[in-house]
Scaffold this active site. Structure first.
Site, PDB file in Angstrom:
ATOM      1  N   SER A  92     -16.174 -29.656   5.850  1.00  0.00           N
ATOM      2  CA  SER A  92     -15.436 -30.376   6.846  1.00  0.00           C
ATOM      3  C   SER A  92     -14.409 -31.331   5.956  1.00  0.00           C
ATOM      4  O   SER A  92     -14.546 -31.725   4.858  1.00  0.00           O
ATOM      5  CB  SER A  92     -16.000 -31.352   7.719  1.00  0.00           C
ATOM      6  OG  SER A  92     -16.686 -30.688   8.658  1.00  0.00           O
TER       7      SER A  92
HETATM    8  N1  SAH Z   1     -20.144 -30.848   8.546  1.00  0.00           N
HETATM    9  C1  SAH Z   1     -20.135 -29.534   7.746  1.00  0.00           C
HETATM   10  C2  SAH Z   1     -19.166 -28.504   8.292  1.00  0.00           C
HETATM   11  C3  SAH Z   1     -19.562 -27.053   7.954  1.00  0.00           C
HETATM   12  S1  SAH Z   1     -18.511 -26.207   9.134  1.00  0.00           S
HETATM   13  C4  SAH Z   1     -19.638 -29.773   6.095  1.00  0.00           C
HETATM   14  O1  SAH Z   1     -18.841 -30.805   6.138  1.00  0.00           O
HETATM   15  O2  SAH Z   1     -20.061 -29.120   5.250  1.00  0.00           O
HETATM   16  C5  SAH Z   1     -19.539 -25.851  10.526  1.00  0.00           C
HETATM   17  C6  SAH Z   1     -21.015 -25.234  10.337  1.00  0.00           C
HETATM   18  O3  SAH Z   1     -21.422 -25.319  11.547  1.00  0.00           O
HETATM   19  C7  SAH Z   1     -21.036 -24.197   9.367  1.00  0.00           C
HETATM   20  O4  SAH Z   1     -21.984 -24.531   8.283  1.00  0.00           O
HETATM   21  C8  SAH Z   1     -21.827 -23.332  10.333  1.00  0.00           C
HETATM   22  O5  SAH Z   1     -22.712 -22.258   9.928  1.00  0.00           O
HETATM   23  C9  SAH Z   1     -22.407 -24.071  11.354  1.00  0.00           C
HETATM   24  N2  SAH Z   1     -22.710 -23.396  12.854  1.00  0.00           N
HETATM   25  C10 SAH Z   1     -22.033 -22.822  13.597  1.00  0.00           C
HETATM   26  N3  SAH Z   1     -22.579 -22.270  14.546  1.00  0.00           N
HETATM   27  C11 SAH Z   1     -23.714 -23.112  14.910  1.00  0.00           C
HETATM   28  C12 SAH Z   1     -24.683 -23.240  15.862  1.00  0.00           C
HETATM   29  N4  SAH Z   1     -24.611 -22.541  16.975  1.00  0.00           N
HETATM   30  N5  SAH Z   1     -25.677 -23.850  15.340  1.00  0.00           N
HETATM   31  C13 SAH Z   1     -25.717 -24.660  14.058  1.00  0.00           C
HETATM   32  N6  SAH Z   1     -24.827 -24.435  13.262  1.00  0.00           N
HETATM   33  C14 SAH Z   1     -23.802 -23.919  13.437  1.00  0.00           C
END
Ligand code: SAH
Length: 219
Positions: free
Chosen positions: A66
Site C-alpha cells: 500500500s
Molecule cells: N496492506 C497491504 C496491501 C496489499 S494489496 C500492504 O501494504 O502490503 C491488497 C492485498 O489484498 C493483496 O495482497 C491481495 O492478495 C489481497 N486480497 C485481494 N482479495 C482478497 C480477498 N478476497 N481476501 C483476502 N485478501 C485479498
C-alpha cells in the site's frame, strides 16, 4: 542477508513522515507509528532505496505494498484506539499490519495469496509484531472473532461485502475502497444492526487511492 535499519533509512523515513504531514495527515499517533516501521523491511532488496518514496511497489504475486499516504489516511480515518479489535483484509506484505500494531490495535488479518501470507508471517515475527494472520477469503471475514471495532480493507471491492458489515460492531468504523469501475475510498459508520452512514472521499488525493481488486474465492 540481514536487513538493518540504518541512520540513512531513519532519515529518509522522517522525511516521508513530514511529507505525509504536509499532505494533510495530522494524527500524531499515526505519524509516530509510521516513523517506527522500517518500510524497507517489507520490500525486496532491489526496491530498498525507494522504500521511503511516497509510492506503491510490487511485492510479488502481482500485488503491491500500500501507498504510504493511503496507509496513513486509512489509519487516521479509522481513529484506532489502544486495544481496538481490528480486522484487516489484504495483509499483503504486512506493512499496514505493522502500522496498526504500533497504534495499539489487536489485529486479525486475512490474505488470499499463500506466498504473501507466509512472507508477512516471517517478517512480522522477526520484527516481534503480534498479529493473528489468516490465510483465506476476506469476503468471509472471521465470524468467530467478531464483532470488530474497526475494519480496514486494503483491496478494492465492487460493493460492500455484507459479511464484513455484519462483523462490524455497532458504532464501529470500516475503511474500504468501493466501486466496480472507479474505486472511491469510503468510511462506513455502523449505526445499528442494519443501518450505516457512508462518507465518500471522492477525488480526495485521487492519485494515491488505487487498489488491486478484492477477489472472490480463494484461487
Ligand atoms: N496492506 C497491504 C496491501 C496489499 S494489496 C500492504 O501494504 O502490503 C491488497 C492485498 O489484498 C493483496 O495482497 C491481495 O492478495 C489481497 N486480497 C485481494 N482479495 C482478497 C480477498 N478476497 N481476501 C483476502 N485478501 C485479498
Amino acid at each position: 542477508m540481514e536487513v538493518v535499519d540504518t541512520i540513512k533509512h531513519q532519515g529518509q523515513r522522517k522525511k516521508l513522515i513530514e511529507e505525509l504531514n504536509t499532505m494533510g495527515i495530522e494524527s500524531k499517533e499515526v505519524l509516530n507509528a509510521m516513523l517506527k516501521v522500517p518500510r524497507h523491511y517489507f520490500l525486496d532488496s532491489s526496491f530498498e532505496d525507494f522504500a521511503y518514496q511516497n509510492k506503491a511497489f510490487p511485492i510479488g504475486e502481482e500485488q503491491t505494498i500500500s501507498h504510504p499516504y493511503t496507509v496513513a489516511f486509512q489509519s487516521e480515518m479509522l481513529d484506532i484506539k489502544k486495544g481496538d479489535k481490528v480486522l484487516e483484509i489484504g495483509t499483503g506484505c504486512g506493512y499496514q499490519t505493522a502500522v496498526l500494531f504500533h497504534l495499539g490495535a489487536k489485529i486479525h488479518s486475512i490474505e488470499r495469496q499463500h506466498t504473501l501470507h507466509h512472507k508477512a508471517k516471517v517478517v512480522l515475527a522477526k520484527m516481534r509484531i503480534k498479529a493473528h494472520l489468516n490465510y483465506g477469503d476476506g469476503y468471509l471475514g472471521l465470524p468467530n472473532h467478531a464483532p470488530f471495532d474497526k475494519i480496514i480493507v486494503t483491496a478494492g471491492a465492487p460493493e460492500m461485502p455484507q459479511e464484513l458489515f455484519k462483523q462490524l460492531a455497532i458504532g464501529g468504523l470500516m475503511m474500504i475502497p468501493l466501486g466496480a469501475k472507479k474505486q472511491v475510498m469510503t468510511l462506513i459508520v455502523k449505526t445499528s444492526e442494519t443501518a450505516l452512514k457512508k462518507i465518500e472521499f471522492d477525488n480526495f488525493n485521487e492519485q494515491h487511492f488505487r487498489f488491486v481488486p478484492m477477489l472472490k474465492n480463494k484461487q
